[in-house]
Design a protein around this motif. Sequence first.
Motif, PDB file in Angstrom:
ATOM      1  N   VAL A 183    -116.749 137.581  16.602  1.00  0.00           N
ATOM      2  CA  VAL A 183    -116.327 136.028  15.757  1.00  0.00           C
ATOM      3  C   VAL A 183    -115.664 135.920  15.424  1.00  0.00           C
ATOM      4  O   VAL A 183    -115.272 136.731  14.442  1.00  0.00           O
ATOM      5  N   LEU A 208    -125.976 132.855  16.582  1.00  0.00           N
ATOM      6  CA  LEU A 208    -124.597 133.343  18.305  1.00  0.00           C
ATOM      7  C   LEU A 208    -125.038 134.784  17.935  1.00  0.00           C
ATOM      8  O   LEU A 208    -125.196 134.905  19.665  1.00  0.00           O
ATOM      9  N   THR A 251    -124.265 129.964  11.073  1.00  0.00           N
ATOM     10  CA  THR A 251    -123.565 130.179  13.050  1.00  0.00           C
ATOM     11  C   THR A 251    -123.458 131.901  13.561  1.00  0.00           C
ATOM     12  O   THR A 251    -124.122 131.332  15.088  1.00  0.00           O
ATOM     13  N   LEU A 276    -113.903 130.046  15.811  1.00  0.00           N
ATOM     14  CA  LEU A 276    -114.347 129.316  15.353  1.00  0.00           C
ATOM     15  C   LEU A 276    -113.771 128.333  14.258  1.00  0.00           C
ATOM     16  O   LEU A 276    -112.934 129.170  13.422  1.00  0.00           O
ATOM     17  N   VAL A 324    -119.273 141.451  22.288  1.00  0.00           N
ATOM     18  CA  VAL A 324    -119.703 140.136  21.478  1.00  0.00           C
ATOM     19  C   VAL A 324    -118.341 139.591  20.059  1.00  0.00           C
ATOM     20  O   VAL A 324    -119.020 140.983  19.380  1.00  0.00           O
ATOM     21  N   GLU A 349    -108.141 133.248  20.912  1.00  0.00           N
ATOM     22  CA  GLU A 349    -108.842 133.271  22.455  1.00  0.00           C
ATOM     23  C   GLU A 349    -108.294 134.593  22.912  1.00  0.00           C
ATOM     24  O   GLU A 349    -108.793 134.913  24.351  1.00  0.00           O
ATOM     25  N   SER A 380    -110.882 137.468  22.258  1.00  0.00           N
ATOM     26  CA  SER A 380    -112.158 137.017  20.849  1.00  0.00           C
ATOM     27  C   SER A 380    -112.915 136.218  21.476  1.00  0.00           C
ATOM     28  O   SER A 380    -112.603 135.138  22.458  1.00  0.00           O
ATOM     29  N   THR A 381    -114.502 136.049  21.637  1.00  0.00           N
ATOM     30  CA  THR A 381    -115.379 136.189  22.792  1.00  0.00           C
ATOM     31  C   THR A 381    -115.546 133.928  21.757  1.00  0.00           C
ATOM     32  O   THR A 381    -115.673 133.256  22.395  1.00  0.00           O
ATOM     33  N   HIS A 382    -116.039 133.835  20.514  1.00  0.00           N
ATOM     34  CA  HIS A 382    -115.738 132.858  19.703  1.00  0.00           C
ATOM     35  C   HIS A 382    -115.075 132.937  18.504  1.00  0.00           C
ATOM     36  O   HIS A 382    -114.931 133.757  17.719  1.00  0.00           O
TER      37      HIS A 382
END
Length: 573
Positions: free
Chosen positions: A224, A480, A476, A245, A222, A237, A241-243
Amino acid sequence: MKTMTTQLALLMQLSRRKSNMRLLIRFSMVLILFFALYTVLFHVLMLYEGRRYSWITGLYWTLTTMSTLGFGDITFSSDIGKFFSVVVLLSGIIFLLIILPFTFIQFFYAPWLDEQNKARAPRAVAESLSGHLIFTYFDAVAVNLIQKLGQYGINYVILTAELQKALDLHDQGYAVVVGDLDDPQTYHRLNIDRAAMVIVLNDDVASTNIIFTIREANANVVTVTNADADDSLDILEMAGSTHVLQFTKMLGQALARRVHGVSMKANVVGRFDQLLIAEAPVMRTWLQGKSLAESRLREVTGVTVVGIWEEGQFRIPGPQSLIGESTVLVLAGTEAQLDRFDRSIGGGREKQLNSGPVVVLGGGRVGMAVANTLKARDIDYRVVEKKTGIAAQDPHFIQGSAADLETLVKASIHETPSVIITTHDDNLNIYLTIYCRRLRPDVQIISRASLDRNINTLHRAGANLVMSYSSLVTATILNLLHPQKILMLSEGLNVFRTALNPKLENKALLDIQVRENTQCSVVAVKRGEDLIINPDPTIILEPGDELLLIGLAESEKKFIEKYPAPASTSPEP
């Protein structure tokens, strides 16, 4: 302690310094040539003066003269001999006292010191390390997150490509590894296959390369990632990348949602299964001036007031807690219960209690996010921005200094219900907070803090609400990392989940007095597959139940110390 053999082996292994070694050999040969030349000339000049010495004596005189020792036991009597002595002396100063020490430092001491430093900076983590976080960037946000990880016993490692930075962090007590960020082997040495998460907060271009490299090393870990530019969202993305933000935009949206007198609706700030945590300002509602007992909120709407924010201070409320003009209620309930709360205070409709626009100081990324959020909610606003290019983008923008009274008057500082300060400079934010509070003692001031240590200072300066960028990022990421185990809210307020301590079994909530003993509030009880939200104080806790509680980090620690979970089901952060 390394042996002399090891030290020499390190020097011999420096293949990249082969060119330097060739230069060193050339210098040595030149130096030997000068020794031989001066020794020969010594004999020639001595014969000129009618004296004869051995070759060993000639070399002895050359070395003592060039090294400036000058014992004086052998000297020339002729002018040409004395002139030759001066030439030998000056060349000795240049070669032996200047060039030779520099050569030694450059080719021997500096490489040796460099190898010593490299040996001090770890290149890999322990093979047994697992469940850890990997940071590819170190800043104030990372410091805040690492401190929070320490509270929950979560391991981490900082990756940096700079040797000196790694050494500095190592000396400060941080877990750090030096290595190339774009080398898959680096991440294998960090046990990426067993890592819980990789935090990539570099700039967008570097982050893209890092994520791509991570995916080459491990396809499932994972990650971030922060995206500064909107265009980088898709790119990061696509890189894997998983997340992805945009933390600055998230901060701007959060600041805009906290404006009093704009909406009476409860703002949902966290979700835990069916349980919603919301914050609701009470300015100019029927709740203002009442105690919690007089409001009968639980009886009327079903929500439970689990906390109160009062000028930046969070406290657990009691029945006699007074609801003032600047009070923000922290509510726990289901979606239906919060809807009933909204209707009870007229929160189903947006309404501006002041005729003036919201004033936003700063038109950077956070300020733009605030403006876009207010615009989406059809709320009038004015953004004060110093840079001409940014201010020219929109008629709602006013070009000028936020510290200039004329500019603030033009932005409607005397009519605004709220001022939002969004610059990344905490010193400037403190200055503007004091200035705006002097101009408008009654206005709501919301400020951004880049560093957590300035939160209290901003409150003392007059801010009603301060939101920290590093706290937002930390909350955040932790949310996660362990969803449904811990939910971090604003300014250190946590919702956490823990198994029932055996000494609490078969007791009523009312009897164990959680609020009084730990300053935490029980917001739900999980019994099997059922989640009992806002449980009745008379509920009997049964073996196997899990508690959902809300409180500050200190209160959470106090609860866990007083009522630790059973060893077989210890709470996960």
